[in-house]
Scaffold this active site. Structure first.
Site, mmCIF file in Angstrom:
data_model
loop_
_atom_site.group_PDB
_atom_site.id
_atom_site.type_symbol
_atom_site.label_atom_id
_atom_site.label_comp_id
_atom_site.label_asym_id
_atom_site.label_seq_id
_atom_site.Cartn_x
_atom_site.Cartn_y
_atom_site.Cartn_z
ATOM 1 N N ARG A 196 5.415 48.422 15.008
ATOM 2 C CA ARG A 196 5.327 47.063 15.576
ATOM 3 C C ARG A 196 3.862 46.714 15.690
ATOM 4 O O ARG A 196 3.070 47.482 16.250
ATOM 5 C CB ARG A 196 6.002 46.991 16.946
ATOM 6 C CG ARG A 196 5.651 45.703 17.677
ATOM 7 C CD ARG A 196 6.470 45.458 18.896
ATOM 8 N NE ARG A 196 7.839 45.090 18.549
ATOM 9 C CZ ARG A 196 8.684 44.488 19.383
ATOM 10 N NH1 ARG A 196 8.310 44.179 20.604
ATOM 11 N NH2 ARG A 196 9.911 44.186 19.018
ATOM 12 N N THR A 253 13.326 47.277 21.650
ATOM 13 C CA THR A 253 13.152 47.766 20.282
ATOM 14 C C THR A 253 12.626 49.196 20.307
ATOM 15 O O THR A 253 13.098 50.062 19.570
ATOM 16 C CB THR A 253 12.189 46.841 19.501
ATOM 17 O OG1 THR A 253 12.637 45.490 19.667
ATOM 18 C CG2 THR A 253 12.168 47.178 18.029
ATOM 19 N N LYS A 271 -11.278 51.984 18.776
ATOM 20 C CA LYS A 271 -12.630 52.260 18.252
ATOM 21 C C LYS A 271 -12.862 51.537 16.929
ATOM 22 O O LYS A 271 -13.902 51.697 16.307
ATOM 23 C CB LYS A 271 -12.803 53.767 18.025
ATOM 24 C CG LYS A 271 -12.570 54.629 19.243
ATOM 25 C CD LYS A 271 -12.728 56.098 18.870
ATOM 26 C CE LYS A 271 -12.314 57.015 20.003
ATOM 27 N NZ LYS A 271 -12.173 58.405 19.562
#
Ligand code: NCD
Length: 316
Positions: A113, A61, A90
């Site tokens: 994604r 993909t 973070k």
């Protein structure tokens, strides 16, 4: 007439609800195929920036979206490993990251994604440019469904009145869910869902589709081989078992369905074997040379259809 996708995010396969819409995408994909096969220069996205953000692993993909964007002439900024290497580590939220890429890159589209089922909606709600869902959690993989259906059309010659058997992890797998929804748009199809009961497709989805497509559930692969047009294999998704602390269950289930050449040869001569890949043992390598095996060609459909989708969204 403007495309139904022009300037739209593409986050769910539910956005495709008519055969005309499928035809529009497929016609554009055919044009893109022609561009690629004849090595033509076709760069309608010149001057536009496409940002590709992946929070989960990917080979096909990711590379096909990078290739599709570049072939169309876009300026591409792609980041693989968002989870580990960006400020996500973070604690930055998806919303803030989407705002960031718009500001720092001047992105005209964001391809995302992400492990969260709702990531497409979350991103769309804060984004001023279209979001393309390249896989959201266990829920959706709409561009994969488009490339899968394009592959079926290419090899079977039609997308209606066909029998598709989906095999493996239908609980955690997202490709099968999006493809089942898209097959329901095409009319008069039959889907046989073959999985261990523990990995069955969610009941709500089956109910949602069952007035538009015939659905049969079973755990018997062997007796279905002789009457399928498409055998759609999938891997058992280890990462979600790990996430749920159920790795012992994964070990029990992972080898339930393994396709070998003797089994593949029981399928009709004109039927095809597909797999979104990666495979991790559920299709033996000996099947690769079987004329029914189309999972490698299937990947190429990803380039054509993703070029088509980007072009329709950004250019109309
Ligand atoms: C699939 C995915 O990520 O959902 N792969 C792909 O995009 N071609 C299937 C999988 O990971 O099993």
């Amino acid at each position: 007439m403007a495309s139904f996708l022009q300037n739209q995010s593409f986050i769910s396969i539910d956005q495709i609800s008519t055969q005309d819409q499928i035809n529009e995408i497929f016609e554009r994909a055919d044009e893109m195929k022609e561009v690629i096969l004849n090595k033509k220069i076709h760069e309608p996205l010149r001057g536009k920036c496409v940002s590709i953000l992946f929070y989960q692993p990917s080979t096909r993909t990711f590379t096909s979206f990078v290739a599709a964007s570049k072939r169309l002439g876009a300026y591409v900024i792609d980041i693989h490993g968002m989870q580990a290497y960006s400020s996500v580590s973070k604690g930055e939220t998806l919303e803030d990251t989407i705002q960031t890429v718009h500001q720092t890159m001047g992105a005209d589209a964001v391809i995302l994604r992400h492990p969260d089922n709702k990531s497409g909606e979350i991103a769309r709600n804060v984004s001023s440019v279209p979001i393309l869902n390249a896989g959201s959690g266990k829920a959706e993989h709409p561009t994969q469904a488009v490339l899968d259906l394009y592959t079926i059309k290419d090899h079977i010659g039609k997308t209606d009145n066909i029998h598709v058997a989906m095999v493996g992890d239908l609980l955690y797998g997202r490709t099968v869910k999006s493809l089942a929804k898209l097959l329901a748009v095409c009319g008069n199809n039959k889907i046989t869902l073959i999985s261990p009961p523990e990995l069955a497709m969610p009941k709500e989805l089956i109910e949602q589709l069952s007035d538009r497509v015939e659905i049969v559930e079973t755990d018997d692969l062997e007796s279905n081989l002789k009457n399928v047009d498409v055998l759609y294999m999938t891997r058992v998704q280890k990462e979600w078992f790990e996430h749920a602390g159920k790795l012992d269950q994964y070990e029990q289930l992972k080898d339930k369905f393994i396709l070998d050449n003797a089994m593949a040869n029981k399928m009709p001569k004109k039927s095809i074997i597909m797999h979104p890949l990666p495979r991790v043992g559920e299709i033996l390598h000996e099947v690769d040379d079987n004329p029914r095996a189309k999972y490698f060609q299937q990947m190429r459909s990803g380039l054509y259809t993703r070029m088509a989708l980007l072009d329709l969204i950004l250019e109309g």
